[in-house]
Motif scaffolding. Structure first.
Motif, PDB file in Angstrom:
ATOM      1  N   THR A  62       0.842  -1.201   0.000  1.00 40.51           N
ATOM      2  CA  THR A  62       0.000   0.000   0.000  1.00 40.51           C
ATOM      3  C   THR A  62       0.879   1.253   0.000  1.00 40.51           C
ATOM      4  O   THR A  62       0.617   2.205  -0.746  1.00 40.51           O
ATOM      5  CB  THR A  62      -0.941  -0.010   1.221  1.00 40.51           C
ATOM      6  N   SER A 187       3.817  -6.056  -3.249  1.00 42.74           N
ATOM      7  CA  SER A 187       3.697  -6.323  -1.825  1.00 42.74           C
ATOM      8  C   SER A 187       4.403  -7.634  -1.510  1.00 42.74           C
ATOM      9  O   SER A 187       4.325  -8.584  -2.291  1.00 42.74           O
ATOM     10  CB  SER A 187       2.212  -6.460  -1.471  1.00 42.74           C
ATOM     11  N   LYS A 192       1.545 -13.449  -0.279  1.00 42.15           N
ATOM     12  CA  LYS A 192       1.756 -13.129  -1.702  1.00 42.15           C
ATOM     13  C   LYS A 192       2.749 -14.129  -2.311  1.00 42.15           C
ATOM     14  O   LYS A 192       3.424 -14.854  -1.587  1.00 42.15           O
ATOM     15  CB  LYS A 192       2.281 -11.696  -1.847  1.00 42.15           C
TER      16      LYS A 192
HETATM   17  C1  PLP Z   1      -1.954  -7.162  -1.218  1.00 48.53           C
HETATM   18  C2  PLP Z   1      -2.317  -6.132  -2.182  1.00 48.53           C
HETATM   19  C3  PLP Z   1      -1.983  -4.778  -1.984  1.00 48.53           C
HETATM   20  C4  PLP Z   1      -1.417  -4.225  -0.708  1.00 48.53           C
HETATM   21  O1  PLP Z   1      -0.324  -4.825  -0.174  1.00 48.53           O
HETATM   22  P1  PLP Z   1       0.026  -4.661   1.388  1.00 48.53           P
HETATM   23  O2  PLP Z   1       1.449  -5.107   1.449  1.00 48.53           O
HETATM   24  O3  PLP Z   1      -0.886  -5.535   2.141  1.00 48.53           O
HETATM   25  O4  PLP Z   1      -0.114  -3.228   1.746  1.00 48.53           O
HETATM   26  C5  PLP Z   1      -2.289  -3.874  -2.992  1.00 48.53           C
HETATM   27  N1  PLP Z   1      -2.922  -4.258  -4.115  1.00 48.53           N
HETATM   28  C6  PLP Z   1      -3.281  -5.544  -4.336  1.00 48.53           C
HETATM   29  C7  PLP Z   1      -3.970  -5.899  -5.606  1.00 48.53           C
HETATM   30  C8  PLP Z   1      -3.014  -6.516  -3.370  1.00 48.53           C
HETATM   31  O5  PLP Z   1      -3.380  -7.780  -3.592  1.00 48.53           O
END
Ligand code: PLP
Length: 376
Positions: A62, A187, A192
């Protein structure tokens, strides 16, 4: 049979435990927790893997998106086109910076932003497009970049779900997802495809000037120590996470293969059912299956989820609401944006099955049989 999990990080850790434990202990012994060689090493290895000029690590995905938009220096009220079918973070940072998220519909087949809808949404205030490579498959970047050139727009790729995926141009050239637009964001959230053991993220760019700006913004707008040229944020990846990621990056392609094999197994066993639509694989990218997402077309999606939960099979609804139906975004909407038919339908039909690097035919056979039993 072992317990089925949406994502099995424990088994994955056991397989690389020795390397990870050594790396973590060495960070602790060095007491270099912030900055230093570990960050530099991971940054360089990721640049090399992605074949991108600059990787700037930061605290989470984010933040990566927020910093990317801060670097573009847009004016309040400028419009940014985003898909309505995505995780909230994509639009959240835009709203936070007082820009206007303009939500467009996605495609029924690969769930990615419709380039036709992007064209329709462009106004004199549009400044950027954010393709989200949803569930691990790359959006139609060649067309999106053409639109961007034609209208002088920035493209910021939200690559949180597709790290490692290859994009193929019409002439056969290939390039890694996240390195095609002006800026790419990712991220390293634990679940992930390239996940650390906490929070982490990174920003990619081929542009020296943008890279310099991003590096500065992520570090309190600092040009040299205690000299702050712009208002920035404090967003960094810590050394422990960088050490872990440096090890996991070496396994990323092998992890993608394991996910693809699991997806093939699901495909083979579920594709024949008339009310189950297996994930479409578009021709212009490899699919790294961050999620394996079915459409259930007989109206029984929620009942299926309940049944599977009862049988010890976790599953996820990504995403249950279009962005424009989230309360937080109501103030940002034009009256015209209240019914994007594909997004609405997907929110009612999608269900994501357990997908990770540690699935095996025994677990998957059980999952598949229960789905078919319920759907019969
Ligand atoms: C996980 C995710 C984010 C944000 O990642 P964080 O590390 O949790 O802040 C942003 N966009 C998408 C599409 C995501 O899947």
């Amino acid at each position: 049979m072992k317990k089925i999990q949406m994502v099995d990080l424990a088994t994955q850790y056991q397989k690389i435990k020795k390397e990870i434990d050594e790396a973590v202990i060495s960070v602790m012994e060095s007491t270099q927790f912030i900055g230093g060689e570990r960050i530099k090493s991971f940054k360089e290895h990721l640049e090399n893997y992605l074949q991108v000029k600059h990787v700037i690590p930061c605290a989470n995905g984010t933040d990566a998106l927020q910093i990317a938009f801060m670097a573009l220096e847009l004016e309040p009220g400028d419009e940014v086109i985003v898909p309505a079918f995505t995780y909230v973070a994509t639009a959240e940072v835009i709203a936070l910076l007082r820009l206007k998220p303009v939500m467009v519909d996605v495609q029924m087949d690969d769930f990615n932003m419709s380039t036709h809808q992007i064209k329709n949404a462009i106004t004199s205030k549009t400044k950027a497009i954010v393709p989200v490579h949803l569930f691990g498959q790359v959006a139609d970047m060649e067309t999106i970049m053409d639109i961007a050139v034609q209208h002088q727009l920035y493209v910021v790729e939200d690559n949180a779900q597709a790290i490692g995926a290859d994009y193929f141009y019409m002439d056969g050239r290939k390039q890694k997802a996240g390195t095609i637009g002006h800026i790419g964001c990712t991220s390293f959230f634990p679940s992930k495809n390239l996940g650390c053991y906490g929070d982490g993220g990174a920003i990619f760019t081929q542009d020296d000037e943008i890279s310099q700006k991003i590096t500065m913004i992520a570090n309190h707008g600092q040009s040299k120590q205690y000299y702050h040229d712009v208002v920035g944020v404090n967003s960094r990846l810590d050394a422990m996470q960088a050490a872990i990621l440096d090890i996991k990056l070496r396994h990323l392609d092998e992890y993608a293969t394991a996910r693809r094999q699991a997806a093939d197994y699901y495909d083979q066993n579920l594709s024949a059912h008339p009310n189950i639509v297996i994930p479409y694989r578009n021709k212009h990218s490899t699919h790294v299956f961050h999620q394996y997402t079915l459409r259930i077309t007989n109206g029984k999606r929620d009942a299926l989820k309940e049944y599977l939960t009862l049988k010890g099979i976790p599953c996820g609804i990504y995403y249950p609401l279009p962005l424009y139906e989230q309360k937080a975004f109501i103030p940002f909407l034009d009256k015209s944006v209240n019914n994007l038919p594909v997004t609405e339908q997907l929110c009612k039909e999608v269900i994501s099955l357990p997908m990770h690097t540690e699935l095996n035919p025994e677990l998957q056979n059980y999952i598949v049989q229960e789905i078919l039993h319920f759907m019969s």
